[in-house]
Every structure is written in structure tokens, then in C-alpha cells.
Write an enzyme that holds these catalytic residues in place. Structure first.
Site, PDB file in Angstrom:
ATOM      1  N   LEU A   6      -3.875 -17.072 -41.670  1.00 28.63           N
ATOM      2  CA  LEU A   6      -2.855 -18.069 -43.259  1.00 28.63           C
ATOM      3  C   LEU A   6      -1.211 -18.425 -42.331  1.00 28.63           C
ATOM      4  CD1 LEU A   6      -4.526 -15.885 -45.801  1.00 28.63           C
ATOM      5  CD2 LEU A   6      -4.505 -18.059 -45.617  1.00 28.63           C
ATOM      6  N   HIS A  19       0.733 -14.175 -38.176  1.00 35.01           N
ATOM      7  CA  HIS A  19      -0.541 -14.647 -37.848  1.00 35.01           C
ATOM      8  C   HIS A  19      -0.600 -13.761 -38.735  1.00 35.01           C
ATOM      9  CE1 HIS A  19       0.483 -18.572 -36.201  1.00 35.01           C
ATOM     10  NE2 HIS A  19      -0.315 -18.407 -35.603  1.00 35.01           N
ATOM     11  N   CYS A  56       7.700 -25.027 -37.532  1.00 31.92           N
ATOM     12  CA  CYS A  56       9.049 -24.462 -37.586  1.00 31.92           C
ATOM     13  C   CYS A  56       9.668 -23.444 -36.611  1.00 31.92           C
ATOM     14  CB  CYS A  56       9.494 -24.368 -38.564  1.00 31.92           C
ATOM     15  SG  CYS A  56       8.400 -24.677 -39.825  1.00 31.92           S
ATOM     16  N   CYS A  83       2.992 -24.097 -39.700  1.00 27.66           N
ATOM     17  CA  CYS A  83       4.936 -23.562 -39.554  1.00 27.66           C
ATOM     18  C   CYS A  83       5.324 -22.321 -37.991  1.00 27.66           C
ATOM     19  CB  CYS A  83       5.528 -23.364 -40.449  1.00 27.66           C
ATOM     20  SG  CYS A  83       7.239 -22.124 -40.124  1.00 27.66           S
ATOM     21  N   PHE A 133      36.058 -12.882 -43.740  1.00 26.54           N
ATOM     22  CA  PHE A 133      36.517 -13.566 -42.636  1.00 26.54           C
ATOM     23  C   PHE A 133      36.498 -14.883 -42.376  1.00 26.54           C
ATOM     24  CE2 PHE A 133      37.021 -13.398 -37.844  1.00 26.54           C
ATOM     25  CZ  PHE A 133      38.117 -13.663 -37.843  1.00 26.54           C
TER      26      PHE A 133
HETATM   27  C1  LIG Z   1       8.092 -29.579 -35.078  1.00 24.94           C
HETATM   28  C2  LIG Z   1       8.210 -29.197 -36.658  1.00 24.94           C
HETATM   29  C3  LIG Z   1       9.400 -28.497 -37.170  1.00 24.94           C
HETATM   30  C4  LIG Z   1       9.502 -28.191 -38.417  1.00 24.94           C
HETATM   31  N1  LIG Z   1      10.503 -27.327 -38.815  1.00 24.94           N
HETATM   32  C5  LIG Z   1      11.306 -26.616 -40.378  1.00 24.94           C
HETATM   33  C6  LIG Z   1      12.080 -25.938 -40.657  1.00 24.94           C
HETATM   34  O1  LIG Z   1      12.645 -25.870 -39.376  1.00 24.94           O
HETATM   35  N2  LIG Z   1      12.455 -25.636 -42.083  1.00 24.94           N
HETATM   36  C7  LIG Z   1      11.336 -26.213 -42.446  1.00 24.94           C
HETATM   37  O2  LIG Z   1      11.720 -26.435 -43.706  1.00 24.94           O
HETATM   38  N3  LIG Z   1      10.070 -27.013 -42.484  1.00 24.94           N
HETATM   39  C8  LIG Z   1      10.256 -27.627 -41.348  1.00 24.94           C
HETATM   40  N4  LIG Z   1       9.062 -28.674 -40.276  1.00 24.94           N
HETATM   41  C9  LIG Z   1       8.452 -29.017 -42.095  1.00 24.94           C
HETATM   42  C10 LIG Z   1       7.231 -27.552 -42.122  1.00 24.94           C
HETATM   43  O3  LIG Z   1       6.403 -27.072 -41.047  1.00 24.94           O
HETATM   44  C11 LIG Z   1       6.232 -28.309 -43.134  1.00 24.94           C
HETATM   45  O4  LIG Z   1       6.435 -28.539 -44.407  1.00 24.94           O
HETATM   46  C12 LIG Z   1       5.191 -27.067 -43.444  1.00 24.94           C
HETATM   47  O5  LIG Z   1       4.565 -26.541 -42.640  1.00 24.94           O
HETATM   48  C13 LIG Z   1       3.225 -27.611 -44.643  1.00 24.94           C
HETATM   49  O6  LIG Z   1       3.033 -26.516 -44.799  1.00 24.94           O
HETATM   50  P1  LIG Z   1       1.436 -27.792 -45.692  1.00 24.94           P
HETATM   51  O7  LIG Z   1       0.957 -26.104 -45.799  1.00 24.94           O
HETATM   52  O8  LIG Z   1       1.289 -28.648 -46.324  1.00 24.94           O
HETATM   53  O9  LIG Z   1       1.287 -27.216 -44.532  1.00 24.94           O
HETATM   54  P2  LIG Z   1       0.558 -26.648 -42.731  1.00 24.94           P
HETATM   55  O10 LIG Z   1       1.233 -25.907 -42.661  1.00 24.94           O
HETATM   56  O11 LIG Z   1      -0.168 -27.922 -41.626  1.00 24.94           O
HETATM   57  O12 LIG Z   1      -1.430 -26.078 -43.860  1.00 24.94           O
HETATM   58  C14 LIG Z   1      -2.222 -26.798 -43.526  1.00 24.94           C
HETATM   59  C15 LIG Z   1      -3.462 -26.082 -43.370  1.00 24.94           C
HETATM   60  O13 LIG Z   1      -4.650 -26.194 -44.022  1.00 24.94           O
HETATM   61  C16 LIG Z   1      -5.457 -26.753 -42.339  1.00 24.94           C
HETATM   62  N5  LIG Z   1      -6.505 -27.288 -43.164  1.00 24.94           N
HETATM   63  C17 LIG Z   1      -7.038 -28.325 -43.004  1.00 24.94           C
HETATM   64  N6  LIG Z   1      -7.788 -29.296 -42.411  1.00 24.94           N
HETATM   65  C18 LIG Z   1      -8.686 -28.156 -43.329  1.00 24.94           C
HETATM   66  C19 LIG Z   1      -9.440 -27.930 -43.989  1.00 24.94           C
HETATM   67  N7  LIG Z   1     -10.663 -29.350 -43.620  1.00 24.94           N
HETATM   68  N8  LIG Z   1     -10.733 -26.635 -43.930  1.00 24.94           N
HETATM   69  C20 LIG Z   1      -9.817 -25.788 -44.135  1.00 24.94           C
HETATM   70  N9  LIG Z   1      -9.093 -25.205 -43.952  1.00 24.94           N
HETATM   71  C21 LIG Z   1      -7.847 -26.948 -43.098  1.00 24.94           C
HETATM   72  C22 LIG Z   1      -4.515 -26.045 -41.535  1.00 24.94           C
HETATM   73  O14 LIG Z   1      -5.915 -25.517 -40.294  1.00 24.94           O
HETATM   74  C23 LIG Z   1      -3.736 -25.481 -41.805  1.00 24.94           C
HETATM   75  O15 LIG Z   1      -3.223 -24.237 -41.943  1.00 24.94           O
HETATM   76  C24 LIG Z   1       8.845 -28.527 -39.608  1.00 24.94           C
HETATM   77  C25 LIG Z   1       8.106 -29.604 -39.262  1.00 24.94           C
HETATM   78  C26 LIG Z   1       7.667 -29.891 -37.783  1.00 24.94           C
HETATM   79  C27 LIG Z   1       6.894 -30.493 -37.099  1.00 24.94           C
END
Ligand SMILES: Cc1cc2nc3c(=O)[nH]c(=O)nc-3n(C[C@H](O)[C@H](O)[C@H](O)COP(=O)(O)OP(=O)(O)OC[C@H]3O[C@@H](n4cnc5c(N)ncnc54)[C@H](O)[C@@H]3O)c2cc1C
Ligand SMILES: NC(=O)c1ccc[n+]([C@@H]2O[C@H](COP(=O)([O-])OP(=O)(O)OC[C@H]3O[C@@H](n4cnc5c(N)ncnc54)[C@H](OP(=O)(O)O)[C@@H]3O)[C@@H](O)[C@H]2O)c1
Length: 519
Positions: free
Chosen positions: A76, A135, A85, A80, A497
């Protein structure tokens, strides 16, 4: 299928299991944590257990509901910690450390890094080895502390607005929450399938050679700049190729100019108004040159390392095909302020609903969806929010930039450091934690800080900081600014400070004057 519902796996046991599966061995099937003795219908199935799905499910559970999370990864927490991130923060930490070492090369205890290239491969491998720790913790926390039910390591297939098929089993629920995230956009030009073409995900998953002396980065957003600064700090020539001027999101011209100048001083090269035309490969099938169309014509850059940062595409295909959810012109799922899609009982949260794609929005979206599912009427309207990115520095901003403030207010007052100095002498301000060596030996590198104030109401309307140590301050400063924080109130606070993050000293120096003046 492994039923883990009765087991009490430690963080270490989870880490072992996740590592086995990430190495490709998932022969035992999905990891299933469903309480056999709970006969209640699920209130919601969260498709995706990233920031949005996990936080949404946790909130729903905390409210007394019964969520089920399904994620195709064996952990889970989503992208990120795996791709986005967390590696970005590792690389940005490395960039900040390397900038320090390069600036003071050969002085004090610093080794001489002049002309030396640092291994990107080793840094990526270091991240890869460490990444299963977070993780494992999130699986442990979700099961043992948050009491969440989940199926991990398998895709969910949507059947209708109330059911999904997971590893051949149909799960039903009162609602579905689409939290499937987004993925990097790909190239549509000749050479796109060559080895040596990476995005933020494939870089950490697949890099298996040491990139040569030149990195070409496509894009002008946060990902492009953050990774570009890292490549540059490792000692590589780094070209940023962008269609428009980079960093449009930093909404204060002076701050943006400061950033671009400092990056150029570090050797970064910018090609705005340019586009990748084609990629040439060598006999091994790896990229060896990028042909770039610029305003002055085409240039050919020899490189074995191309980094794509052209933004993200939503994982919305299945929801569109099966449920017919409404999407926008970029395929992001449309939602209302209660996170409801166009289909009754189907919610969508996180990156799949579009920019800004930030953790806070994903997590809060999950939480608001949960509240609505549990019978509240909860509206999440994204308003002003604090933002940040890394260059070689930490950069934070909120509210209005000076230009926008001058359009809105007749009497804009700016408090900033360093002060504008007629003889050009650069004072060592703003200075604070992690900037003190620069302050003593390279004052021009201590950063930049600016507070934008409506002089009539004396209220702060915008804040910008380049340096270190301000990020935590900004997440508290943002709601205070929204609530009408004044220069006088800021000047009443107690700073620690020299910490530059709270702008307190500048405000205190001016707060006594009836008519506010800039400095
Ligand atoms: C390079 C980079 C750096 C970043 N750094 C930052 C930061 O420093 N600070 C910040 O606030 N934000 C940052 N972000 C943005 C942040 O990472 C995202 O906004 C956030 O992780 C999104 O969460 P989410 O749950 O929407 O998507 P995700 O975390 O991508 O979760 C989606 C989940 O759905 C699952 N999934 C998809 N389809 C299926 C399916 N059919 N069946 C089962 N599972 C499925 C995937 O396996 C995944 O675990 C960054 C983004 C990038 C690209
Ligand atoms: N908080 C953080 O530190 C952090 C870090 C990284 C990412 N994120 C978030 O993650 C999301 C994605 O960020 P991102 O920087 O990857 O994407 P982004 O903000 O969408 O920027 C994409 C960049 O690629 C360019 N681009 C798009 N399509 C292109 C094409 N076909 N050819 C050439 N250039 C193209 C865009 O140019 P145009 O301007 O011309 O469209 C833009 O410069 C954002 O919402 C961001 O806030 C957050």
C-alpha cells in the site's frame, strides 16, 4: 492466494514478502486480508491503495465504515514511495549535498569534486535497496493499526458501479472509489523505444548502466527541473528542453528569475521554445543522440541518457470503458466538489482526477470521499495552497506573486532579502540552517525571500522562499495567510534564531511604522 488476516506480520516480515514479489516471484498469488467474521457489506471498494485510496479507506474505517482496498502492487502507499516523491526527495537531497561539496571543493574538509562525475547508477541502486522499508511499514500500519482490509498484488477489474472482480472473485460494495492514479506520458517520435530513454518510474526501476556525461531532459515542470538539477549536480551537462519558459508554476517573476539564474550558474542549460525532433540509436539499441528543434534551427546533442518529464496521463481507461464515467479533454475523471463522478455511487480521488497532483490533494480527496460515502455532505474545494519544488535549493511559495498583487491592490509593499544594494555587494541573507557555510564563504548563494503585502490592510498576500528550512513553515503560514495574517501579527511571533522561514524578523522591523514601507 495467501490469507494474511490471521497472521500478525512484523514490518520485517512484510518487507521480505514484498521484496520476493518485486523480484518477480508472486507464485503464491495475491495477499488477502479480509475479516472472515465480518458479514457487513463493504461501504466502498477503493480501486488503488496509493495516497488517495489508503487515506480514503483509513478515514472511512475511522468513521465506522467498512472499506476494501485492492492494489496491483504487493504494498500500500502507491507511486509516491515507489517511483515519485520519495526517490525525488532522495535525489534532491543528493543534489543539495553535491552543490555544497562542489561549491567548497578542496576547502575545509570537502573533497575536490571539480570535474568529477558522480555515479547516478549507484544512487538509484541505493534508493532501490531502501525503498521496500516504507512499503512494509505501510502494509503493517494499514493492517495492524488502521484495521484496513485489502487484497494486494492483483488488478481489480470493474464490473459495475457496485462490484469488481479481483483474482477471479467478485466483491460487491455500496460504492466504488476510483483511486487508480496516473502514469508518465510517453513519446510519439521516432526512437521512443530505444534504451536510455527514461521517465521518473523507469529510471528507478530499470537503470542498469552508468549514464554518460550529458543528460537531456524534456519538459519544464517540477519533475523536469527537480531531476534536471540532480543530473546536473552529479556533474553532467544537463539540457532542459521545454516548449515554453520553464517553471510557470512559480508565480513571482523575481523568484523565478532568481531560480533560473542560480541553476544556470550551476551549469544548467535551458532551451525554451524547443522540442525533441527525433532520437538516434546505436548498434546496441541505446539512444546515442537527440535531435532538438529550437527557435534557431535543429541541433544534435550526443547523449545516452534522455529523461522525459512531459506530465502524466490518468489511469482512467477502464472506468471509462466499463462505467462510462465522464472525463475531461485529457482523460482525467470529472468529479464534483463531493468527489462524485458522473455515475451514481462512483467516486474518484487523487491523480486520476487531474492536477495539481500533490499528496495533500490525493489524501484529502480520499478523506472527503469517505465522509460523503458515510452520509455527510462534505465539499472539497481546492483553494489556495502552499507549493514547493526542489532545484539545488528548496523552493516554497504561496498566494499572489508581486505582479498579480500589483494588479489587485493599489499599495503593494514588498519585504525581501537580500536587500537591493546599489553597490551590488551581496549580503549573506537570508541565512539559516543549512545555509551557514554559504553565508560565511559564498554569501551570494544563501537564497532569496520575499513577502508580498497589501500595504493598506497590512495583510500578507504572498510569500516566496528559496533556500532551506522554510517548507514546514509554509504549510502553517498558508492557512494563516488565508485567514488574513497581518504584518503586525507576524512580527509578534517568536522566531527561532535565524530561521528565515517565517519572515518574522522583517515584519517586526517594519511593524512599528504606521505607514508600511518595503525593504
Ligand atoms: C516525480 C514525482 C515527484 C513527486 N513528488 C511529490 C512531492 O514531493 N510532494 C507531493 O506532495 N507530491 C509529489 N508528487 C505527486 C504525488 O506523488 C501524487 O500526487 C500521489 O502519489 C498520487 O496518489 P494517488 O493515490 O492518486 O496515486 P498512486 O499513488 O499512483 O496510486 C494509484 C494506485 O492504484 C493502483 N492501481 C491502478 N490501477 C489499478 C487496478 N486496475 N487494480 C488495482 N490497483 C490499481 C496502482 O498500483 C497504485 O498503487 C510527485 C509526483 C511525481 C511524478
Ligand atoms: N511537489 C513536488 O515536488 C512535485 C514534483 C513533481 C511532480 N509533482 C506533481 O506531479 C504532476 C506532474 O508534474 P510534471 O512536472 O511531471 O508535469 P507537468 O507539470 O504537467 O509539466 C509537464 C511539462 O512537460 C511539457 N510537455 C507536455 N507535453 C509535452 C510534449 N508532448 N512535448 C514536450 N513537452 C511536453 C509541458 O509543457 P507545456 O507547458 O508546454 O505544456 C510541461 O513543461 C504535477 O501536478 C506536479 O505538481 C509534484
Amino acid at each position: 492466494m495467501i490469507n494474511v488476516s490471521e497472521a500478525q506480520w512484523s514490518v520485517g516480515r512484510w518487507q521480505e514478502e514484498i521484496e520476493i514479489r518485486l523480484a518477480g516471484d508472486d507464485a503464491e498469488g495475491p495477499l488477502v486480508n479480509i475479516r472472515a467474521n465480518d458479514s457487513r457489506e463493504f461501504d466502498a471498494i477503493f480501486l488503488g491503495g496509493g495516497a488517495a485510496g489508503r487515506f480514503g479507506a483509513a478515514y472511512l474505517r475511522a468513521m465506522g465504515g467498512r472499506p476494501l482496498i485492492v492494489d496491483r502492487w504487493p504494498f500500500l502507499g502507491g507511486s509516491c514511495p515507489h517511483h515519485a516523491c520519495v526517490p525525488h526527495h532522495v535525489f534532491s537531497d543528493v543534489a543539495a549535498q553535491l552543490m555544497l561539496e562542489r561549491t567548497f571543493s578542496g576547502r575545509l574538509w570537502f573533497q575536490n569534486l571539480r570535474g568529477r562525475i558522480v555515479s547516478i547508477k549507484e544512487i538509484v541502486e541505493m534508493f532501490r535497496e531502501g525503498r521496500t522499508g516504507p512499503h512494509a511499514f505501510m502494509n503493517f500500519q494499514s493492517k495492524e493499526q488502521l484495521d484496513l482490509e485489502f487484497v494486494l498484488g492483483t488488478e481489480a477489474r470493474i464490473l459495475d458501479a457496485h462490484s469488481a472482480s479481483v483474482a477471479g472473485i467478485t466483491f460487491g460494495a455500496k460504492n466504488l472509489v476510483l483511486a487508480t492514479g496516473a502514469r508518465p506520458k510517453t513519446l510519439s517520435i521516432p526512437g521512443r523505444d530505444l534504451a536510455g530513454v527514461f521517465d521518473y518510474a523507469s529510471l528507478v526501476d530499470t537503470l542498469d548502466y552508468e549514464p554518460g556525461p550529458t543528460a537531456v531532459v524534456i519538459g519544464g515542470g517540477k519533475t523536469a527541473i527537480e531531476y534536471g538539477c540532480f543530473f546536473n549536480a552529479t556533474g553532467r551537462r544537463t539540457l532542459i528542453v521545454s516548449r515554453h519558459k520553464p517553471l510557470p508554476m512559480v508565480n513571482d517573476g523575481e523568484t523565478r528569475a532568481f531560480l533560473l539564474e542560480r541553476m544556470q550558474e550551476q551549469g544548467m542549460e535551458f532551451l525554451p521554445g524547443a522540442a525533441l525532433a527525433t532520437l538516434e540509436g546505436d548498434q546496441r539499441g541505446r539512444v546515442q543522440a537527440a535531435v532538438i528543434r529550437t527557435l534557431e534551427g535543429e541541433i544534435r546533442v550526443e547523449t545516452d541518457f534522455l529523461f522525459l518529464a512531459q506530465g502524466l496521463h490518468p489511469n482512467s481507461e477502464e472506468a471509462r470503458a466499463t462505467l462510462g464515467v465522464a472525463v475531461d479533454s485529457d482523460d482525467f475523471i470529472r468529479v464534483d466538489s463531493r468527489l462524485r463522478t458522473s455515475i451514481p455511487n462512483v467516486y474518484a480521488v487523487g491523480d486520476v482526477i487531474g492536477p495539481p497532483m500533490e499528496m495533500f490533494k490525493a489524501r484529502k480527496g480520499g478523506m472527503y470521499a469517505a465522509r460523503n460515502i458515510m452520509g455527510e455532505e462534505a465539499h472539497y474545494r481546492l483553494g489556495d495552497y502552499p507549493d514547493f519544488m526542489h532545484t539545488h535549493y528548496e523552493v516554497c511559495w504561496l498566494g499572489l506573486g508581486e505582479e498579480d498583487a500589483r494588479e489587485r491592490y493599489r499599495n503593494v509593499v514588498v519585504l525581501k532579502l537580500p536587500p537591493e544594494n546599489p553597490d551590488g555587494h551581496r549580503v549573506a541573507l537570508p541565512a539559516g540552517d543549512r545555509m551557514m557555510l554559504y553565508a560565511m564563504m559564498k554569501p551570494e548563494l544563501t537564497g532569496f525571500q520575499k513577502l508580498v503585502v497589501d500595504g493598506d490592510s497590512r495583510r500578507v498576500v504572498g510569500a516566496f522562499h528559496v533556500g532551506y528550512g522554510a517548507k514546514d513553515g509554509f504549510q502553517y503560514l498558508a492557512p494563516m495567510v488565508r485567514n488574513g495574517l497581518s504584518v503586525d501579527e507576524l512580527g509578534e511571533m517568536d522566531e527561532l534564531f535565524l530561521n528565515p522561514s517565517y519572515f518574522i524578523q522583517l515584519c517586526r522591523l517594519r511593524a512599528g511604522s504606521r505607514i508600511l514601507r518595503g525593504m
